[in-house]
Structures are given as structure tokens and as C-alpha cells.
Design a protein around this motif. Structure first.
Motif, PDB file in Angstrom:
ATOM      1  N   PRO B 641      48.922  31.825  33.833  1.00 56.39           N
ATOM      2  CA  PRO B 641      48.066  32.852  33.227  1.00 56.39           C
ATOM      3  C   PRO B 641      46.577  32.608  33.474  1.00 56.39           C
ATOM      4  CG  PRO B 641      48.999  31.387  31.567  1.00 56.39           C
ATOM      5  CD  PRO B 641      49.688  31.071  32.843  1.00 56.39           C
ATOM      6  N   ASP B 642      46.184  31.348  33.494  1.00 59.50           N
ATOM      7  CA  ASP B 642      44.748  31.084  33.649  1.00 59.50           C
ATOM      8  C   ASP B 642      44.269  31.508  35.026  1.00 59.50           C
ATOM      9  OD1 ASP B 642      42.722  29.449  31.858  1.00 59.50           O
ATOM     10  OD2 ASP B 642      42.233  29.146  33.978  1.00 59.50           O
ATOM     11  N   LEU B 645      44.178  35.288  35.117  1.00 62.30           N
ATOM     12  CA  LEU B 645      42.998  35.810  34.421  1.00 62.30           C
ATOM     13  C   LEU B 645      41.766  35.706  35.305  1.00 62.30           C
ATOM     14  CD1 LEU B 645      41.660  36.793  31.793  1.00 62.30           C
ATOM     15  CD2 LEU B 645      41.348  34.394  31.186  1.00 62.30           C
ATOM     16  N   THR B 646      41.568  34.531  35.872  1.00 67.53           N
ATOM     17  CA  THR B 646      40.402  34.326  36.708  1.00 67.53           C
ATOM     18  C   THR B 646      40.426  35.261  37.916  1.00 67.53           C
ATOM     19  OG1 THR B 646      40.501  32.026  36.040  1.00 67.53           O
ATOM     20  CG2 THR B 646      39.028  32.564  37.843  1.00 67.53           C
ATOM     21  N   LEU B 649      39.580  38.799  36.908  1.00 71.10           N
ATOM     22  CA  LEU B 649      38.160  38.946  36.573  1.00 71.10           C
ATOM     23  C   LEU B 649      37.306  38.937  37.834  1.00 71.10           C
ATOM     24  CD1 LEU B 649      37.946  36.689  33.422  1.00 71.10           C
ATOM     25  CD2 LEU B 649      37.615  39.154  33.534  1.00 71.10           C
ATOM     26  N   ARG B 723      45.599  21.573  26.460  1.00 69.81           N
ATOM     27  CA  ARG B 723      46.879  22.078  26.961  1.00 69.81           C
ATOM     28  C   ARG B 723      46.697  23.009  28.152  1.00 69.81           C
ATOM     29  NH1 ARG B 723      47.847  21.682  21.575  1.00 69.81           N
ATOM     30  NH2 ARG B 723      47.195  23.810  21.130  1.00 69.81           N
ATOM     31  N   ASN B 724      45.469  23.441  28.431  1.00 67.91           N
ATOM     32  CA  ASN B 724      45.225  24.262  29.608  1.00 67.91           C
ATOM     33  C   ASN B 724      44.836  23.344  30.761  1.00 67.91           C
ATOM     34  OD1 ASN B 724      44.394  25.927  31.592  1.00 67.91           O
ATOM     35  ND2 ASN B 724      42.944  27.105  30.347  1.00 67.91           N
ATOM     36  N   ASN B 727      41.873  24.284  33.069  1.00 73.10           N
ATOM     37  CA  ASN B 727      40.554  24.089  32.493  1.00 73.10           C
ATOM     38  C   ASN B 727      40.191  22.610  32.394  1.00 73.10           C
ATOM     39  OD1 ASN B 727      38.813  23.787  29.722  1.00 73.10           O
ATOM     40  ND2 ASN B 727      38.235  25.549  30.963  1.00 73.10           N
ATOM     41  N   VAL B 728      41.155  21.806  32.004  1.00 72.63           N
ATOM     42  CA  VAL B 728      40.849  20.374  31.873  1.00 72.63           C
ATOM     43  C   VAL B 728      40.535  19.769  33.245  1.00 72.63           C
ATOM     44  CG1 VAL B 728      41.731  18.133  31.157  1.00 72.63           C
ATOM     45  CG2 VAL B 728      42.228  20.148  29.799  1.00 72.63           C
ATOM     46  N   LEU B 730      39.186  21.344  35.728  1.00 71.66           N
ATOM     47  CA  LEU B 730      37.851  21.795  36.137  1.00 71.66           C
ATOM     48  C   LEU B 730      36.749  21.109  35.350  1.00 71.66           C
ATOM     49  CD1 LEU B 730      38.275  25.638  36.616  1.00 71.66           C
ATOM     50  CD2 LEU B 730      37.806  23.926  38.362  1.00 71.66           C
TER      51      LEU B 730
END
Lengths: 164, 782
Positions: B641-642, B645-646, B649, B723-724, B727-728, B730
Motif C-alpha cells: 500500500p505504501d 500511495l506514493t 501521488l 511497522r511500515n 518508511n523505516v 527511508l
């Protein structure tokens, strides 16, 4: 700075009003994405893009090119973002960790209950600001470019200094 | 020692502000820095001259073993004495040389900064630190030569000096790195104690180091920047271009010579280049009419002498070189100061017009004569004693070549004596034939203006007469270079032997050349057609710029289509070459995991095809958007999902960007006539797609390790407490990379604004109506 919409045509009150309503909501959404990013989809980059989309919306509605948020130009946004993320890194150094090494803050706070966040949050805030800054810069320059190219021929003062 | 260098930096930083308040007196204040250095050195001098050392290390970049390692031995002490001693005198002198002007603070700053850099250079033990200071002297020298930045000649000369010494600096860096790697240490002392002398790498390294030394010390054929540097105010010439900076190359040769003289081309190169420089510099000095240029070419000549002496590497010649280094710094600084005094009082340096100055300024005449006699090698001065030592060294060196070098040096010494006479005669003699002489009416200089030069003249005399005193400094310094070099002595009276005969030949021959100067000039004028090295340099420089412009026209035609084609073709061809032999298909090919994926893929493909086919830009943007959103959908299906999403966008932002830009572009892409071009583009695109597909398939088949994703996901929860995983990764695991990307984004923002602004009239700056465009002062001259 001109009134009227960047893509020509008359102003649409319905579009203007709905964007006015949506603008802040989208900004809040972007901040939400920024904060949940650590554990759920989102993060500084995505949040920044959403905020950028809000800026676009406002630009499309009002043709208002300049500035992302009142009082904050793209220079300030990019600079502030870089500053925050590098200070995060240096702060970790000062705290005895490696450069940009993350840490965990977990404490009982009145009213809010247990608050927990890690060193990546301030870093992500920096990312957010830089991305917003980039989009603001693009809208600011490309958008204004369009504005002036329309008014250009009408205003004799533009003939000065434009020889390059 | 680090503190002393920092003190120089500090004083330099303060100098502009001091200059505004104090005017010319600022020079007295900045002399604090070299005086402090001398005061620091004084109590340690005895220890150093006994063979002791002072060392100091400050960690800089621990991970690279880079540390500011400073080490002072007796040779370093001699150099510090020259740098700070002559520095103090030059600062004092500068206070009288300049008339009041607003930018003296800046000048003082540069002079002090240079002094600090030179100090660091001679103190550095880590060769990388040495290189840093080496480059700092180049940069400060550039700024000092170009100090009169409103004069074109000044700027040109500064740039020339920077380019030549800069290119040499790069060669030096390469050489130092090679030597350092071979030796396994960056410490100068350790390298010299156990030098890596075997192998082709070291032979090349030696040539590179010499290239650096030769450019810095103005050796033929890199010498032309030094006469150009005479554009600088005279204190700069007296300090940098005679006594200190140009000695950096000599210093380097002196340090390395004991260890590397037998390696590769070291000895032949230093001997050949040194002798050629000595002779050529002396020859050119005989043609100059500008007194400062006579000295400049004389300096080139003397630097050649020093390189030849040190480069040979034998103990006796290291000793002689050390003595000559001292002698030259002392007499050349004083002579440059004299030229500055003459220039200041008479407003001319043209020896065809100066006449009668000797009678008018007897004090200056005496000071100059002492320096000149030392330069010409006349007893009982320091220059004579040193030169004798050099002759003795080459006489005692074995082999035929040493005699050839000696012959060259004698010829050089003859020329030296000749241009010395030309200098003294040109400056001070009374020339009845001059129609419009300058001299008799000249104002006498202040006593303090002459004092620094006079002091140096005293040193020249004392060093010669009291050889014991000079010995006390030169012998330990030479011993610090090489233990055997400290065994010798300077002799005021060497006895009636070959060296004395050679000295006599030098002085006598010089006298003959001087007396026959009209004939010499005529011969030189006849030979000197076709221009000197300076013209060669400028022609080469102009040619390089022309060639660069031509290449730029070819590789930068300005067509974005060509750029993109070039980039993706090279991106395709190179991996394709590798791919041909290694193409592999994984065993367990999964075409699709669900029918939905097939559907999305079909939409993406349709969108891509539509983008290529459509002729309207707007439609192309929209269909491209279909491709992007489709890929986002694929991420969703895959459970990312991340990423999705990116992707969505980014796609949105790009779409809007396109819309903004589209307003400026024509509605359609191209006309039907350009079918051939279109075919080419299709070919390129298909090739790119094929290669990328091939790479992806092959890399899937080539996997031998566990995908990093699994490790990262596990790590991001355990270490990053998030938990993402995306993101962690990055913001934590590879946060340093993200930091760099942030900088890229910020630069992209600035670049966008700048690019758009470049073609837009400025509306935010008010132009005063009465001044208009010409008042801005920023226009390029047309």
C-alpha cells in the motif's frame, strides 16, 4: 498576480468554494499521513505530495501562483526541511548515537496518555517540508510564468531587462 | 603548531575589519602572526638544531586515517625562519609601500592567510595535509596576484598562475596518493624513513610529484606564470615569488630527494629541468627592461639551480642546496624590496629611463649592491659561499653526467652574474645617453621603508663572513634531510682549487657578457621571433577553449530529443552487451498471480500504446497517466500500500505539472512528414524495453541470496520500531541516502525556479526609471 483561472475560461464559483473547503482538509490529511507513516502507509514523502496537491488545487481554482502557505516561500520550506533533518542527524551524534541513528521516545503524558515516537519523525518532517517546498517552487515559477506570458504583451515595463 | 596556523587564520579573518580602522598600520598588527611563530620557535631552536623534533597530531577524519599531523625538524625550522622571518619584514615593508587605500585590509588578510598556509606546508607531516596547504598557497597566491582586480593583465596573470600551479597540484596529489599507498602510510617521515622504491608505480609517482614541484617552482616549461605574477604589488613578489611560495616545489624536492633520487627519472629530470631552467631564466633576464622582470627571470634561474642541487640527492649537494636556499631567500627578498622602493619613489621600473639613482639614493644603492653581489656569487657573501658548496658537490659526484650538469650550472652562473650587473647598472647608474631620465629629482625614501631590505643585506654579509654562524643553521637543516649531509662545512675561503676557478669564470664571464650587452641584446632580438612560452601558453589556452566549444556544439546540440535518445541508447547498449551471453530465465516463472493482474497489465499496455500513437500532447499526458495509475494498482494487488500511495501521488503531481507545461507547448507533436524519425524512436523504445525486460528476467534467475526485503522488513520492526517497512527504510535504515536525496530535491526546486526565471522578465525588482538598464552595473560588456 492575476485573477481568473490559469487555464482560461471564467471562474467557477462552485469549484472555487469546494476547493476552499477542501484545501485545509487535504492539508490535515497530509499531516495525518506524515505522522502515521511510521506504522501505516504514509510518511513525509507521501504527506508532502498530498500537501503539494492541495497547493495545486488552490492554484487551479484561483490562479494564485505565489507561495504555498502564507508567509512561507519555497526557499523557506526547503531550507527549513533540510535544517530539521540534518539537525536530527547531528542531534543523534550529540546524544552519543551515530549520525541519523534513530531513538525511541516513550513516556506517559497527561491528557494524551502514553506517547511514543522515534527519531525518524523529525527527520520525516524535514522530508515533508522539502517536498512541499519543491512543489511550491514549481507552481510558483511555472504558474507565474503562465500568468505573465498572458499579461506580457500588455505591460510595456516587461520589455526592460528581458533581452536574454 | 596547529594553534600557530589557526592564529594566522584568525588574524587573516580579522584583517579586513582592522584595515578599515587602521589603514596602513594594519600591517604592523598582522605581523603578530609571524612574530608569534618566531617567538614560539626561538626557545625550541636549540633543541631542533641538535637534531630534535617537535611533533603534534590532531585527529581530523578518523575513518580515513586523516589527521593533521605536524612535525618540525631542523630543515623545517629553517623554512619557518624564512616564512615567518621574511614574512615579518615584508609585512613591515608593506606598511610603507602602500599609499592609503580602502582595500588594504583585504590585502593584509590575503598576505596573512598565505603566510599561514605556507607555514602549514612546511610543518605538515601527513602528505595529504601537506597537499591541502600546498593548494591553499596556490589559491592565496592567485588572489594576491589578482589583487588589482580592475586591471585585465592582473586578472589574466592570476588565472594563468592558478591554472599552471593547479594542474601541477593535481599531478602532485596523484603522485602523493600513489606513494602513500605503496608505502602504506601518509606520514612523510615514515615514507622517507622506509621509502617504497621498487616498481613501475613508484617511478610514475615520482614523475607526478616532480610535475607538481616544477609547476610550483616555475621550472621550464612551466615558468611563464612567474613573470606574469609580477603584476602583483611588490611586497607579494618579495614574499611569495622569491622567498617562500615558489620554494614550495624546492622544499618538496629537498624532502623527497634523499629517498627517491635513485628512483626512475628523478635524477635525470631534476638535473635536466633544473639546468635548463637556470640557463633559460638567466638568458631571458638579460633581455628585460622592467627591473622586476629582470628579477623574476633571475628567480626562475635560481630556482632551477636549487632544483638541480637538491634533485641530485647526494649528501654534499643536499648540504649545498640548503645553504643556497637560505642565501637565495635572503638576497632575493631584499632585491625585490629594493625594486619596490625604486618603483615607489621614482614611479618607474624601466631601466632604460632610470638614471642617476645611485647618487640620489646611496643607502638603497648599498643595500641593493650587497644583495646583488650575493646573487652573483661574489665573496665574501652568503651567495658565494653557497654556490661554492654546490660546485664542490658536483665536482665530487661520480660519473660523466655530473660534469655535464656542472658545466650547465657554470653557464647559468655566468648568466646570473651578467643579469645581476644589468640589474645594478640599470637601476643605479648614471646614463648620459638617456634623453628623458628619471632619477635626479626622486624623493628619498623613509629610513624604515629601507630597513627590512637593509636587514636582509646584513644577513647576506654576516652569513658569508661568519660562516660558523651560517653553518650552525645550515648543517643541522641538511642533516634533517639526510644524516650524511650534516658532515660538511661552509667555507669562506675554499682555497685555490677548481671551485674557486669556476666562481671566477662565472663572475668574469658575467662581466664580459655585461660589457657586450648591446651585442647580446641584438642577438637575442634576432633569435626571439615567434614568441615566448607565454604566447605558447595563451595560444594553447585559447585553442583548448575553442576545442571545448566545438565539442560542446556536437554533444550539446540543445535538442532534448537528442539528449534523451543518447542517454537511453547508451543505457541500453552497455547492459545489452553483457546480457547477450548471460540471458537466463528463472525455473519457476509465474506469469500472473490473479486475473486482476492480467487485467491491469492489459490496461497499462493499452495506455502505453495509446501514448505512442496519439499526436496530441494532452491526450499523451492522460494516457501516460493511465500507465502510472495502472502500475499503482499493481502495487495494491501485490500488497504494497505504501508504494501504491506514493506512486498514485507522484502520478497526480506529474499530471498536473504536465498540464502547467502544456500551456506553453504546441498542441500536437509533429507532422506526418517525419516518419523516419518516428521509426527511429520506435526502434529505440522497443530496444530499451527488450533490454530492461531481459535484465529483470535474468536478475530474477540469478538470485542466490535471500531478498534483502525480508531482512529489511524484520529489521525495521525490531530496530526501527515501525511497522511500515518502506518508511523505516527511508527514514532510518538508509536515512543518510534520504538526506542526500533531500538535498537533490532542494536543488531541483532552486533549479526549476532559476530555469524558469532565466527566460522571464523580472517583475519583482524595481528598476529606478532614471537609471534604466545601464545603471545596474551587472551587464556584460558588449
Amino acid at each position: 498576480m492575476t485573477d481568473g483561472r490559469p487555464f482560461g475560461g471564467d471562474r467557477s464559483p462552485i469549484l472555487d468554494e469546494s476547493i476552499r473547503l477542501a484545501f485545509h482538509t487535504v492539508l490535515v490529511l497530509s499531516v495525518y499521513l506524515l505522522f502515521v507513516g511510521h506504522n501505516a502507509p504514509g510518511g513525509g514523502f507521501s504527506g508532502g505530495l498530498v500537501a503539494g496537491a492541495a497547493i495545486f488545487l488552490r492554484f487551479i481554482a484561483g490562479g494564485r501562483a505565489a507561495g504555498a502557505l502564507p508567509g512561507l516561500g519555497y526557499e523557506a520550506l526547503c531550507g527549513l526541511g533540510l535544517l530539521i533533518s540534518s539537525v536530527t542527524g547531528v542531534a543523534a551524534l550529540a546524544g552519543g548515537l551515530g549520525f541519523l541513528e534513530s531513538w525511541v521516545f516513550e513516556r506517559e503524558v497527561p491528557v494524551l496518555g502514553v506517547v511514543k515516537f522515534t527519531g525518524t519523525l523529525p527527520f520525516d518532517i524535514g522530508v515533508y517540508l522539502v517536498v512541499v517546498g519543491l512543489i511550491a517552487a514549481i507552481v510558483d515559477s511555472l504558474g507565474r510564468e503562465a500568468d505573465t506570458s498572458e499579461t506580457h504583451a500588455l505591460d510595456p515595463s516587461h520589455d526592460q531587462g528581458g533581452s536574454r | 603548531m596547529t594553534l600557530l596556523i589557526l592564529l594566522h587564520a584568525l588574524v587573516a579573518v580579522a584583517a579586513p575589519a582592522l584595515g578599515r580602522v587602521l589603514g596602513r598600520r594594519v600591517f604592523a598588527w598582522i605581523a603578530i602572526a609571524p612574530l608569534a611563530t618566531l617567538a614560539w620557535l626561538a626557545p625550541k631552536l636549540g633543541h631542533l638544531l641538535d637534531g630534535g623534533e617537535v611533533a603534534e597530531t590532531t585527529t581530523w577524519v578518523a575513518g580515513l586515517q586523516l589527521e593533521v599531523a605536524l612535525r618540525l625538524d631542523a630543515f623545517g625550522a629553517l623554512m619557518v625562519l624564512l616564512v615567518s622571518g621574511i614574512g615579518t619584514l615584508v609585512f613591515a615593508y608593506a606598511g610603507y609601500y602602500f599609499h592609503e587605500r580602502p582595500d588594504l585590509g583585504r590585502f593584509a588578510m590575503l598576505l596573512c592567510a598565505f603566510s599561514g598556509a605556507m607555514l602549514g606546508l612546511v610543518l605538515a607531516d601527513n602528505i595529504l595535509v601537506l597537499f591541502v596547504f600546498w593548494e591553499l598557497t596556490s589559491v592565496t597566491s592567485y588572489l594576491l596576484i589578482g589583487f588589482e582586480d580592475l586591471r585585465e593583465n592582473s586578472r589574466k596573470a592570476a588565472l594563468q598562475a592558478l591554472m599552471i600551479t593547479g594542474i601541477g597540484g593535481l599531478a602532485l596529489l596523484a603522485g602523493l596518493v600513489l606513494v602513500g599507498q605503496q608505502a602504506g602510510t601518509w606520514s612523510l617521515a615514515e615514507i622517507l624513513a622506509d621509502p617504497p622504491t621498487e616498481g613501475a608505480v613508484v617511478s610514475w609517482a615520482v614523475v607526478l610529484i616532480l610535475a607538481g614541484a616544477f609547476t610550483k617552482s616555475a621550472q621550464v616549461p612551466f615558468h611563464m606564470w612567474l613573470p606574469g605574477a609580477m603584476e602583483a604589488p611588490t611586497p607579494v613578489s618579495a614574499y611569495l615569488h622569491s622567498a617562500t611560495m615558489v620554494k614550495a616545489g624546492v622544499y618538496l624536492v629537498a624532502r623527497f630527494s634523499p629517498a627517491f633520487a635513485d628512483v626512475g627519472l628523478w635524477r635525470p629530470l631534476t638535473a635536466a629541468v633544473g639546468v635548463a631552467t637556470m640557463v633559460w631564466g638567466g638568458y631571458r633576464a638579460l633581455r628585460q627592461h622592467d627591473l622586476k622582470l629582470v628579477l623574476a627571470f633571475g628567480t626562475i634561474s635560481q630556482l632551477g639551480f636549487l632544483i638541480a642541487l637538491f634533485g641530485w640527492g647526494s649528501s654534499k649537494l643536499l648540504f649545498a642546496g640548503t645553504a643556497m636556499l637560505l642565501a637565495h631567500a635572503v638576497f632575493k627578498a631584499s632585491l625585490f624590496m629594493v625594486v619596490g622602493i625604486v618603483d615607489h619613489q621614482a614611479h618607474s621600473r624601466d631601466l632604460r629611463r632610470l638614471s642617476g639613482l645611485g647618487r640620489r639614493l646611496p643607502g638603497v644603492f648599498v643595500v641593493a649592491s650587497i644583495g646583488a653581489l650575493s646573487m652573483a656569487g661574489v665573496p665574501p657573501l652568503l651567495g658565494f659561499v653557497s654556490k661554492e658548496a654546490g660546485f664542490v658537490g658536483f665536482l665530487d659526484a661520480p660519473g660523466l653526467w655530473s660534469s655535464v650538469v656542472l658545466g650547465g650550472l657554470v653557464v647559468g652562473s655566468v648568466l646570473t652574474a651578467a643579469y645581476t650587473l644589468r640589474f645594478v647598472w640599470g637601476t643605479f647608474s648614471t646614463k648620459p645617453e638617456v634623453a628623458d631620465p628619471i632619477g635626479a629629482e626622486v624623493a628619498r625614501p623613509s629610513r624604515w621603508f629601507v630597513a627590512p631590505a637593509a636587514l636582509l643585506a646584513v644577513v647576506s654579509v654576516a652569513g658569508g663572513l661568519l660562516t660558523g654562524v651560517a653553518d650552525g643553521l645550515v648543517r643541522p637543516a641538511a642533516r634533517a634531510l639526510s644524516v650524511g649531509a650534516g658532515e660538511y662545512h661552509l667555507h669562506l675561503w675554499p682555497g685555490l682549487g677548481t671551485p674557486l676557478v669556476l666562481s671566477a669564470i662565472a663572475v668574469g664571464g658575467g662581466l664580459v657578457l655585461f660589457l657586450g650587452r648591446d651585442g647580446i641584446t641584438a642577438v637575442q632580438d634576432r633569435l626571439a621571433r615567434g614568441g615566448g612560452a607565454d604566447q605558447v601558453f595563451h595560444a594553447g589556452y585559447a585553442g583548448m577553449l575553442r576545442a571545448a566549444a566545438r565539442i560542446t556544439r556536437v554533444v550539446q546540440p540543445g535538442s532534448q530529443m537528442v539528449y534523451i535518445s543518447l542517454i537511453i541508447v547508451s543505457f541500453t547498449v552497455l547492459p545489452a552487451v553483457v546480457l547477450v551471453g548471460h540471458l537466463a530465465i528463472p525455473d519457476d516463472v509465474v506469469v500472473a498471480e490473479s486475473p486482476f493482474q492480467v487485467l491491469v497489465a492489459a490496461v497499462v499496455i493499452a495506455g502505453a500504446l495509446a501514448t505512442v500513437i496519439t499526436r496530441r500532447r494532452f491526450a499523451a499526458v492522460v494516457t501516460l497517466g493511465i500507465v502510472g495509475y495502472g502500475v499503482g494498482m499493481l502495487f495494491v494487488v501485490q500488497g504494497a500500500p505504501d508504494l501504491a500511495l506514493t506512486q498514485v501521488l507522484i502520478e497526480t503531481v506529474v499530471l498536473v505539472l504536465f498540464l502547467l507545461v502544456l500551456r506553453e507547448l504546441p498542441k500536437h507533436f509533429w507532422s506526418r512528414r517525419e516518419r523516419a524519425l518516428k521509426a527511429l524512436h520506435v526502434t529505440i523504445s522497443v530496444a530499451v524495453a527488450a533490454v530492461v525486460f531481459g535484465i529483470m528476467v535474468t536478475s530474477l534467475a540469478a538470485r542466490t541470496e535471500v531478498p534483502v526485503g525480508e531482512v529489511a522488513a524484520e529489521l525495521s520492526y525490531r530496530e526501527g520500531e515501525g511497522r511500515n517497512a518502506v518508511n523505516v527504510i527511508l527514514a532510518d535504515i538508509r536515512a543518510f541516502d534520504t538526506m542526500g536525496e533531500l538535498v537533490v530535491i532542494a536543488v531541483a526546486a532552486i533549479g526549476t525556479v532559476a530555469l524558469v526565471r532565466a527566460r522571464r522578465p523580472r517583475e519583482d525588482v524595481e528598476v529606478p526609471p532614471d537609471r534604466g538598464r545601464s545603471g545596474a552595473g551587472l551587464e556584460e560588456p558588449t
